[in-house]
Design a protein around this motif. Structure first.
Motif, PDB file in Angstrom:
ATOM      1  N   PHE A 267       0.965  -1.413  -0.193  1.00 63.01           N
ATOM      2  CA  PHE A 267       0.261  -0.052  -0.051  1.00 63.01           C
ATOM      3  C   PHE A 267       0.763   1.323   0.031  1.00 63.01           C
ATOM      4  CE2 PHE A 267      -2.978  -3.000   2.001  1.00 63.01           C
ATOM      5  CZ  PHE A 267      -4.142  -2.932   1.139  1.00 63.01           C
TER       6      PHE A 267
ATOM      7  N   ASP B 175      -6.526   2.203   4.298  1.00 59.25           N
ATOM      8  CA  ASP B 175      -6.286   1.464   3.504  1.00 59.25           C
ATOM      9  C   ASP B 175      -6.908   0.081   3.559  1.00 59.25           C
ATOM     10  OD1 ASP B 175      -4.575   2.863   1.607  1.00 59.25           O
ATOM     11  OD2 ASP B 175      -3.067   2.701   2.897  1.00 59.25           O
TER      12      ASP B 175
ATOM     13  N   VAL C 213       0.979   2.059   4.658  1.00 59.87           N
ATOM     14  CA  VAL C 213      -0.387   1.470   4.871  1.00 59.87           C
ATOM     15  C   VAL C 213      -1.157   2.414   5.916  1.00 59.87           C
ATOM     16  CG1 VAL C 213       0.307   0.124   6.776  1.00 59.87           C
ATOM     17  CG2 VAL C 213      -1.582  -0.422   5.342  1.00 59.87           C
TER      18      VAL C 213
END
Length: 144
Positions: A95, A102, A98
């Motif tokens: 991601f 997310d 993150v």
């Protein structure tokens, strides 16, 4: 053996829960409430390992998220502690930094990552490239 895996925010809201042993839905909510309460009430100076009923809780805090893993008495606490860190590193890589959002909006992908790492409560993979390979293939398929 891992019994359950929880991701919880500082307000005590469960963002992800995965159970590797059958627990009734009513008991799950009670268990999650008690586990979250015991982890959130601890200070940063206290140990991240807690003896709880018939199993151990290992937790780690990342910004506003707590990751809590319930394991049986024979499991190595440090190995699980490192597993949690590895899981977060994989999420960070996928991601790109993150966040809680997310996880909320890509819960299916987070479950895929966790499923690649843990099978029936046993850690089966820790290599980031191998963990992310199925997700990257899914992403390529969805682009085309």
């Amino acid at each position: 053996m891992i019994k359950f895996f929880l991701m919880v925010n500082k307000q005590g809201q469960t963002r992800l829960s995965k159970y590797y042993e059958h627990v009734d839905v009513n008991k799950r909510t009670l268990l999650e409430t008690e586990v979250i309460k015991s982890c959130l009430s601890r200070s940063n100076e206290q140990c991240s390992f807690i003896e709880y009923k018939d199993f151990k809780l290992i937790y780690r805090q990342y910004a506003a998220l707590f990751i809590v893993v319930g394991v049986n008495d024979t499991e190595n606490e440090m190995a699980i502690y490192e597993f949690i860190h590895n899981f977060v590193e994989v999420l960070d890589e996928y991601f790109s930094r993150v966040s809680e959002l997310d996880i909320m909006f890509n819960l299916d992908k987070v479950h895929i990552i966790l499923d690649e790492m843990v099978l029936n409560g046993c850690i089966v993979e820790t290599n980031r490239a191998r963990i992310l390979a199925p997700l990257l293939i899914l992403d390529k398929m969805s682009e085309s």
